[in-house]
Write an enzyme that holds these catalytic residues in place. Structure first.
Site, short mmCIF file in Angstrom:
data_model
loop_
_atom_site.label_atom_id
_atom_site.label_comp_id
_atom_site.label_asym_id
_atom_site.label_seq_id
_atom_site.Cartn_x
_atom_site.Cartn_y
_atom_site.Cartn_z
CE1 TYR A 1 40.66 39.56 33.89
CE2 TYR A 1 40.31 38.45 35.98
CZ TYR A 1 40.17 38.48 34.61
OH TYR A 1 39.54 37.45 33.97
CE LYS B 1 57.54 46.44 37.58
NZ LYS B 1 58.66 45.79 38.30
#
Length: 300
Positions: free
Chosen positions: A140, A164
């Site tokens: 994030y 990922k």
């Protein structure tokens, strides 16, 4: 509980956390109703426990409860990406381990906020989370909250420690472009900045983590289908002309409060936001209602 890894794609809703009217607990029925509505509208995934979900106002037990409830109510129809960021490695690892046990498809990790970590510390944190949970990580990227600004290459290199996917809430379109076109072999990038949603999808993001989808899930699904499924940019622009003013409004206020105000305007009680924050005042509520109505969204 474990699940087969699910590829993340499409519109992933940065989920609100509905509370009881007194704000003291998560309202399970409201959450279930909201999740069913989102999935029925065509949303592709749920991201609870992020900024839109007021994770900083939840206790550790509530964050775990929220993940469990979302997995339960999603019932395998869409993947759940549990927000598990924390200010300490111990809590972040604990939450990620719990998310894996609960059946989440992935974890979304915001770097420790208030005091920013350096890049080496960040890599160590991500590695510990991945090794403990064995889940793919969505990094994030929100420099305005974390105080940590990374280059596109640094973000892509987090793939070496279990990252990922990327939720990019930097608002930096050139950097996002580099990640989409130059570094997609290392990391899969999702836009997470409302007013860049159209650009992100048109540029090739395989999806978007989108808080406004709590309010306008049908419009969000239409936009996805027009741009990413059919490649119809003309129709996409028409839909974006309706959605963009709403996104701009949400970004101009306390985001969680604005989104919850919008959800309530469409007829679904949310229990409000936890203090010290509050839902928007009548003046702004009226402004948002007008924007929603202009976009063809029914309000109460």
């Amino acid at each position: 509980m474990t699940t087969t890894p699910q590829e993340l794609k499409g519109i992933l809703v940065a989920l609100i956390t509905p509370f009881s009217d007194d704000g003291t607990k998560i309202d399970e029925k409201r959450l279930e109703t909201h999740i069913n509505r989102l999935i029925a509208a065509g949303m592709h995934g749920l991201v609870p426990g992020g900024s839109t979900g007021e994770f900083t106002a939840l206790t550790l037990d509530e964050r775990k409860q929220l993940t469990e409830l979302c997995v339960k109510y999603a019932a395998g129809r869409v993947p759940v990406v549990a927000g598990t960021g924390a200010t300490s490695t111990r809590e972040a690892v604990d939450l990620a381990k719990h998310a894996a046990q609960a059946g989440a498809a992935a974890v979304m990790v915001v770097p420790p906020y208030y005091d920013p970590v350096n890049y080496e510390q960040l890599r160590e944190l991500m590695a510990e989370i991945h090794e403990t949970s064995n889940l793919p990580i969505v990094y994030y990227n929100i420099p305005s909250a974390s105080g940590l600004t990374l280059t596109p290459q640094q973000i892509a290199d987090l793939s070496e420690v279990g990252v990922k996917y990327l939720k990019d809430t930097s608002g930096n379109a050139p950097a996002l472009t580099e990640l989409i076109f130059g570094l997609s072999n290392k990391i899969t990038s999702f836009n997470g900045w409302d007013t860049l949603t159209f650009y992100g999808l048109a540029a090739g993001c395989p999806g978007s983590v989108w808080g406004a989808a709590n309010i306008i899930p049908e419009l969000a699904a239409e936009l996805w289908n027009a741009i990413s499924v059919k490649g119809d940019l003309k129709r996409g622009r028409e839909l974006w002309a309706k959605a963009w003013p709403i996104c701009k409004f949400l970004e101009s206020h306390n985001y969680a409060a604005a989104v919850k105000t919008g959800v309530e305007l469409t007829g679904y009680p949310t229990g409000g936001v936890r203090k010290p924050f509050a839902l928007l005042t009548e003046e702004y509520k009226t402004e948002l209602a007008t924007l929603l109505q202009s976009a063809g969204v029914k309000t109460v």
